[in-house]
Design a protein around this motif. Structure first.
Motif, PDB file in Angstrom:
ATOM      1  N   LEU A  26       0.843  -1.194   0.000  1.00  0.00           N
ATOM      2  CA  LEU A  26       0.000   0.000   0.000  1.00  0.00           C
ATOM      3  C   LEU A  26       0.877   1.242   0.000  1.00  0.00           C
ATOM      4  CD1 LEU A  26      -2.617  -0.981   2.733  1.00  0.00           C
ATOM      5  CD2 LEU A  26      -2.929  -1.051   0.266  1.00  0.00           C
ATOM      6  N   MET A  27       0.348   2.287  -0.576  1.00  0.00           N
ATOM      7  CA  MET A  27       1.015   3.590  -0.509  1.00  0.00           C
ATOM      8  C   MET A  27       0.880   4.102   0.922  1.00  0.00           C
ATOM      9  SD  MET A  27       2.194   3.914  -3.477  1.00  0.00           S
ATOM     10  CE  MET A  27       2.737   5.606  -3.508  1.00  0.00           C
ATOM     11  N   PRO A  28       1.769   5.002   1.365  1.00  0.00           N
ATOM     12  CA  PRO A  28       1.720   5.474   2.763  1.00  0.00           C
ATOM     13  C   PRO A  28       0.372   6.056   3.172  1.00  0.00           C
ATOM     14  CG  PRO A  28       3.775   6.114   1.743  1.00  0.00           C
ATOM     15  CD  PRO A  28       2.941   5.515   0.656  1.00  0.00           C
ATOM     16  N   ASP A  29      -0.274   6.840   2.302  1.00  0.00           N
ATOM     17  CA  ASP A  29      -1.562   7.426   2.684  1.00  0.00           C
ATOM     18  C   ASP A  29      -2.654   6.357   2.764  1.00  0.00           C
ATOM     19  OD1 ASP A  29      -1.383   7.057  -0.050  1.00  0.00           O
ATOM     20  OD2 ASP A  29      -2.685   8.765  -0.540  1.00  0.00           O
ATOM     21  N   GLN A  30      -2.595   5.339   1.892  1.00  0.00           N
ATOM     22  CA  GLN A  30      -3.545   4.238   1.968  1.00  0.00           C
ATOM     23  C   GLN A  30      -3.315   3.413   3.237  1.00  0.00           C
ATOM     24  OE1 GLN A  30      -2.489   2.324  -1.687  1.00  0.00           O
ATOM     25  NE2 GLN A  30      -4.288   3.128  -2.787  1.00  0.00           N
TER      26      GLN A  30
END
Length: 109
Positions: A26-30
């Motif tokens: 996952l991306m950091p914001d996700q």
């Protein structure tokens, strides 16, 4: 033999780093959004606002004592003190006949 297999398996698995399965990155914001959702779900499961607004508690009561034959032997008072987040103290209060001195001297009253 089974113990040796278990020890060998634990020793070889100990050095392996944990990794996400393909498609789970996952991306950091996700990741932050998913973590917040999990925390909200845990808080809801624990009781929601009642869990968040809990305070220290001090409870008193009586505990019944039963003999080996199932007869009621009597009651003992107790006090349960919770100081959040991680301190719990239970005091059992016996007055009169069961004293430490009588126990040490082997007296039965």
């Amino acid at each position: 033999m089974a113990c040796l297999v278990l020890v060998f398996g634990l020793a070889t698995g100990y050095g392996m780093p944990a990794a996400a399965r393909p498609g789970q990155e996952l991306m950091p914001d996700q990741s932050a959004t998913k973590a917040k959702a999990v925390v909200r779900q845990v808080i809801a499961t624990l009781g929601g606002s009642a869990y968040l607004n809990v305070h220290d508690s001090d409870c008193e009561g009586r505990v019944a004592q039963f003999g080996s034959s199932g007869d009621l032997m009597g009651f003992t008072s107790y006090r349960d003190l919770w100081l959040l987040p991680s301190k719990d103290r239970v005091e059992y209060i016996s007055k009169g006949q069961h004293t430490v001195l009588a126990f040490l001297l082997g007296l039965t009253i």
